[in-house]
Design a protein around this motif. Structure first.
Motif, PDB file in Angstrom:
ATOM      1  N   UNK A 108       1.079  -1.072   0.258  1.00  8.59           N
ATOM      2  CA  UNK A 108       0.124  -0.477   0.214  1.00  8.59           C
ATOM      3  C   UNK A 108       0.746   0.849  -0.207  1.00  8.59           C
ATOM      4  N   UNK A 109       0.901   2.012  -1.143  1.00  8.45           N
ATOM      5  CA  UNK A 109       2.058   3.287  -0.750  1.00  8.45           C
ATOM      6  C   UNK A 109       0.906   3.984  -0.696  1.00  8.45           C
ATOM      7  N   UNK A 110       1.322   5.371   0.653  1.00  3.88           N
ATOM      8  CA  UNK A 110       0.488   6.135   1.072  1.00  3.88           C
ATOM      9  C   UNK A 110       1.311   6.741   1.305  1.00  3.88           C
ATOM     10  N   UNK A 111       0.503   8.218   1.902  1.00  4.71           N
ATOM     11  CA  UNK A 111       1.356   9.307   2.478  1.00  4.71           C
ATOM     12  C   UNK A 111       0.826   9.146   4.209  1.00  4.71           C
ATOM     13  N   UNK A 112       2.181  10.147   5.441  1.00  5.58           N
ATOM     14  CA  UNK A 112       1.368  10.650   6.160  1.00  5.58           C
ATOM     15  C   UNK A 112       2.239  12.552   6.337  1.00  5.58           C
ATOM     16  N   UNK A 143       6.414  11.290   3.325  1.00  5.22           N
ATOM     17  CA  UNK A 143       5.838  12.824   3.628  1.00  5.22           C
ATOM     18  C   UNK A 143       4.637  13.077   2.098  1.00  5.22           C
ATOM     19  N   UNK A 144       4.187  13.833   3.231  1.00  3.56           N
ATOM     20  CA  UNK A 144       1.981  14.533   2.083  1.00  3.56           C
ATOM     21  C   UNK A 144       3.173  15.282   1.592  1.00  3.56           C
ATOM     22  N   UNK A 145       4.418  16.579   1.517  1.00  4.01           N
ATOM     23  CA  UNK A 145       4.303  16.623   0.689  1.00  4.01           C
ATOM     24  C   UNK A 145       4.624  17.476  -0.989  1.00  4.01           C
ATOM     25  N   UNK A 146       5.746  15.390  -0.745  1.00  5.13           N
ATOM     26  CA  UNK A 146       6.432  14.869  -1.536  1.00  5.13           C
ATOM     27  C   UNK A 146       5.557  13.915  -2.430  1.00  5.13           C
ATOM     28  N   UNK A 147       3.909  13.710  -1.754  1.00  5.72           N
ATOM     29  CA  UNK A 147       3.651  12.668  -2.145  1.00  5.72           C
ATOM     30  C   UNK A 147       3.027  12.653  -3.746  1.00  5.72           C
ATOM     31  N   UNK A 148       2.813  13.908  -4.197  1.00  2.42           N
ATOM     32  CA  UNK A 148       2.293  13.930  -5.692  1.00  2.42           C
ATOM     33  C   UNK A 148       3.248  13.894  -6.636  1.00  2.42           C
ATOM     34  N   UNK A 150       5.665  11.805  -5.495  1.00  2.00           N
ATOM     35  CA  UNK A 150       6.014  10.018  -5.894  1.00  2.00           C
ATOM     36  C   UNK A 150       4.955   9.040  -7.151  1.00  2.00           C
ATOM     37  N   UNK A 151       3.766  10.240  -6.376  1.00  2.92           N
ATOM     38  CA  UNK A 151       2.804   9.278  -7.828  1.00  2.92           C
ATOM     39  C   UNK A 151       2.645   9.372  -8.759  1.00  2.92           C
ATOM     40  N   UNK A 152       3.391  10.155  -9.860  1.00  6.15           N
ATOM     41  CA  UNK A 152       3.684  10.532 -10.890  1.00  6.15           C
ATOM     42  C   UNK A 152       5.071   9.479 -11.332  1.00  6.15           C
ATOM     43  N   UNK A 153       6.134  10.078 -11.028  1.00  9.38           N
ATOM     44  CA  UNK A 153       6.896   9.071 -10.835  1.00  9.38           C
ATOM     45  C   UNK A 153       6.232   7.108 -10.269  1.00  9.38           C
ATOM     46  N   UNK A 154       6.038   6.694  -9.639  1.00  7.84           N
ATOM     47  CA  UNK A 154       5.381   5.402  -9.827  1.00  7.84           C
ATOM     48  C   UNK A 154       4.387   5.207 -11.658  1.00  7.84           C
ATOM     49  N   UNK A 155       3.428   5.970 -11.173  1.00  6.52           N
ATOM     50  CA  UNK A 155       2.771   5.645 -12.713  1.00  6.52           C
ATOM     51  C   UNK A 155       3.469   6.112 -13.205  1.00  6.52           C
ATOM     52  N   UNK A 156       5.145   6.355 -13.815  1.00 10.28           N
ATOM     53  CA  UNK A 156       5.460   6.302 -15.076  1.00 10.28           C
ATOM     54  C   UNK A 156       6.406   5.715 -14.747  1.00 10.28           C
ATOM     55  N   UNK A 166      -4.840   8.203  -4.059  1.00 12.21           N
ATOM     56  CA  UNK A 166      -4.553   9.299  -4.956  1.00 12.21           C
ATOM     57  C   UNK A 166      -5.532  10.217  -4.388  1.00 12.21           C
ATOM     58  N   UNK A 167      -4.748  10.990  -5.004  1.00 15.50           N
ATOM     59  CA  UNK A 167      -5.390  12.182  -4.061  1.00 15.50           C
ATOM     60  C   UNK A 167      -5.767  13.218  -5.270  1.00 15.50           C
ATOM     61  N   UNK A 168      -6.922  14.010  -4.617  1.00 12.41           N
ATOM     62  CA  UNK A 168      -8.100  14.922  -5.763  1.00 12.41           C
ATOM     63  C   UNK A 168      -7.243  15.646  -6.562  1.00 12.41           C
ATOM     64  N   UNK A 169      -7.603  15.256  -8.585  1.00 13.63           N
ATOM     65  CA  UNK A 169      -7.016  15.564  -9.640  1.00 13.63           C
ATOM     66  C   UNK A 169      -6.326  17.175  -8.921  1.00 13.63           C
ATOM     67  N   UNK A 170      -7.787  18.001  -8.843  1.00 15.91           N
ATOM     68  CA  UNK A 170      -6.892  19.140  -8.653  1.00 15.91           C
ATOM     69  C   UNK A 170      -5.486  19.538  -7.781  1.00 15.91           C
ATOM     70  N   UNK A 171      -5.161  18.192  -6.352  1.00 15.63           N
ATOM     71  CA  UNK A 171      -3.638  18.381  -6.226  1.00 15.63           C
ATOM     72  C   UNK A 171      -3.225  17.586  -6.953  1.00 15.63           C
ATOM     73  N   UNK A 172      -3.416  16.777  -8.062  1.00 14.92           N
ATOM     74  CA  UNK A 172      -2.358  15.334  -8.793  1.00 14.92           C
ATOM     75  C   UNK A 172      -2.717  15.092 -10.238  1.00 14.92           C
ATOM     76  N   UNK A 173      -2.296  16.007 -10.810  1.00 14.77           N
ATOM     77  CA  UNK A 173      -3.073  15.998 -12.371  1.00 14.77           C
ATOM     78  C   UNK A 173      -2.596  14.792 -13.071  1.00 14.77           C
ATOM     79  N   UNK A 174      -1.791  14.169 -12.612  1.00 11.74           N
ATOM     80  CA  UNK A 174      -1.110  12.399 -12.561  1.00 11.74           C
ATOM     81  C   UNK A 174      -2.556  11.404 -12.785  1.00 11.74           C
ATOM     82  N   UNK A 175      -3.807  12.220 -11.594  1.00  8.24           N
ATOM     83  CA  UNK A 175      -4.182  11.191 -11.418  1.00  8.24           C
ATOM     84  C   UNK A 175      -5.887  11.010 -12.618  1.00  8.24           C
ATOM     85  N   UNK A 176      -5.620  10.895 -13.780  1.00 10.17           N
ATOM     86  CA  UNK A 176      -6.567  11.019 -14.795  1.00 10.17           C
ATOM     87  C   UNK A 176      -7.191   9.479 -15.290  1.00 10.17           C
TER      88      UNK A 176
END
Length: 559
Positions: A108-112, A143-148, A150-156, A166-176
């Motif tokens: 489980x990949x998540x933030x804190x 850490x929460x500030x690094x998560x977007x 981290x998410x984009x790199x993991x998806x890529x 998955x953060x809301x789209x307005x906080x993470x444009x990779x979440x399409x």
């Protein structure tokens, strides 16, 4: 409310949707930031995604409230969270048939937000949680500030965990929506309608929290539920009472006077310490939109309203009156400390802050007492309360065989076990002895428990929000009273469950730019007319397109 510059949406590779010939390599190249032209050249037949497709409807899970633990302060259909004064002396056994999710480990990949907890090998709570669930829950914590990023790199990179926040789209444009359709499981067959009965604790999560989990006509995520009441404007009732003042102003004029009356620069005491939340509070006095207003399918952003300019002028008046902390505009992230330490007397904040203030600040201040303030109507009468976001974020699950998906859902169902169960007690307070002791029937965390309980299970999924604070149980009655008041005047955000590609791409950039302008006006560095120029630019560069996409999405969801 839960917070880089991107390429224009019509040239982004992330706007491509699988039509049967989208290869994994092509998708991952897109996620890594390769231009649409290059992606198209190597990957065959594409068609552009639309807001209509992204916002297609799906049958939500049936809502089946948990009734295993009774209380005099029950949850209500209009959004009041339940309250409890004590933990049951004999917690309900959540899984009488044994661990529900036996099988291989789940990544489980998540933030804190908190410090990272001790690793599993030195974490009694984590070890026993795994035993209770039936498999190893391998949390990968960022850490929460690094998560977007981290998410984009993991998806890529393509090496996906079994589940990821998955953060809301307005906080993470990779979440399409396209990413979801290509890489993540459509959970609709498992969760829609009465199918959710296989996961009764997930069924206990209200429908409002499930609505944003729908994309592409399917349920693509699990909720991380939050209370609809939102948070109040907290007041240092001890400081207000000391001056013999009424803590509940009935209008803007009375609020302004209260701010002046509690301000005492000689003793380093001011009314407020954050200009943005002060603006939010005045907007609620004016019953302004909660992000967006929808009238007969026509959308209006709250920044572009007359109320926005009126609220800007109001906070500018507060600043000129000297009631804002002198470091309000120059120091970030201190508003909570100023309020907890008595340098400010009022502070709008999130629901969970109520308990946090008592935990972190009350011991250092004799007579520390919190109250809450509802927004009065600007000219009298009742104001409004912006409805809180139904989720902090959501959890998405990598495509896998049906049996594996079922195991993961059983594990997440365990992490949603509600208040009053042994599973909730373990998840929140760990093991009696090393992690907590009992005061009466209530768990009290030990120093070891305080460290171990930061394990971010709440950022996978969770039970619905519950009012409970054993260190000072009498505040639960006050919290419950606030929620009952708040739900009567809630102003929802109609765009919360909707997806706009342009909003996802542009909102973070414009949020930063407009905050600079907003603060400049409220501080008095910029004239009020600067807001008109900012709104014209926003409409031209992004706003009108975002509006059109939300209107199309609204029509799709309501047709």
């Amino acid at each position: 409310m839960d917070t880089p510059v991107d390429t224009p949406v019509n040239t982004s590779a992330n706007t491509l949707v699988n039509s049967g010939s989208l290869s994994r390599r092509g998708f991952l190249a897109s996620a890594a930031g390769v231009t649409a032209g290059l992606a198209l050249a190597g990957c065959g037949d594409y068609r552009p995604a639309t807001a209509r497709e992204a916002n297609a409807q799906a049958q939500l899970p049936a809502y089946l409230p948990y009734k295993g633990v009774t209380t005099a302060m029950p949850a209500t259909a209009d959004g009041v969270a339940p309250g409890y004064l004590d933990y049951p002396a004999a917690p309900v056994t959540a899984f009488p048939d044994g661990p529900p999710a036996k099988g291989p480990a789940i990544d489980i990949m998540t933030l804190i937000f908190n410090p990272v907890p001790p690793p599993e090998g030195r974490n009694v709570l984590w070890q026993n949680l795994n035993k209770s669930v039936g498999c190893d829950l391998d949390f990968e914590i960022t850490p929460v500030g690094d998560y977007p990023a981290k998410f984009a790199v993991t998806i890529a990179g393509g090496d996906l965990p079994d589940a990821m926040l998955m953060l809301k789209p307005d906080q993470n444009s990779a979440a399409t929506p396209d990413m979801l359709d290509t890489l993540f499981e459509d959970l609709t067959p498992h969760l829609s309608g009465d199918n959710i009965r296989d996961y009764p604790f997930l069924a206990n999560i209200p429908s409002a929290s499930w609505a944003p989990c729908v994309r592409n006509g399917g349920i693509y995520a699990l909720p991380m539920p939050r209370p609809l009441s939102g948070g109040p404007t907290y007041t240092r009732l001890d400081l207000i009472d000391k001056r013999g003042l009424d803590p509940n102003p009935k209008s803007w004029a009375e609020f302004l006077q209260l701010c002046k009356d509690v301000t005492d620069p000689k003793n380093n005491q001011y009314a407020l310490g954050d200009s943005i939340t002060a603006w939010n509070f005045v907007m609620q006095m004016l019953k302004a939109p909660n992000n967006w207003r929808a009238e007969n399918g026509k959308f209006t952003w709250y920044y572009e309203t007359d109320e926005a300019k009126q609220a800007l002028d109001a906070v500018r008046r507060l600043t000129r009156a000297g009631v804002m902390h002198p470091d309000t505009y120059s120091v970030l992230g201190k508003a909570k400390d100023w309020f907890g330490g008595g340098q400010t007397v009022m502070n709008p904040d999130a629901p969970a802050a109520w308990n946090d203030y008592y935990t972190n600040y009350a011991a250092a201040t004799k007579g520390f007492e919190l109250g809450y303030m509802m927004a009065p109507g600007y000219d009298g009468g009742a104001g409004g309360q912006w409805q809180g976001s139904a989720n902090y974020a959501t959890l998405i699950v990598k495509k896998a065989p049906r049996s594996r998906i079922q195991q993961i859902l059983r594990a997440m169902n365990a992490l949603a076990a509600p208040f009053g169960t042994d599973a909730y007690l373990l998840r929140k307070y760990g093991v009696r002895g090393p992690d907590h002791t009992l005061k009466g029937t209530d768990p009290v965390l030990t120093p070891q428990g305080q460290a171990e309980a930061t394990l971010p299970t709440i950022f996978a999924t969770d039970a619905p929000f519950t009012l409970y604070y054993p260190a000072k149980p009498d505040i639960v009655n006050t919290q419950y009273a606030f929620q009952k008041e708040a739900v009567k005047v809630l102003i929802p955000n109609p765009a919360e469950p909707l997806y706009s590609p342009t909003d996802s791409k542009k909102s973070k950039l414009f949020g930063t730019l407009l905050d600079d302008t907003r603060k400049g006006i409220m501080q008095g560095r910029l004239p009020l007319k600067a807001w008109d120029d900012a709104m014209r630019n926003w409409r031209k560069e992004a706003g009108d397109r975002i509006r059109a996409e939300f209107e199309q999405a609204w029509e799709t969801r309501n047709s």
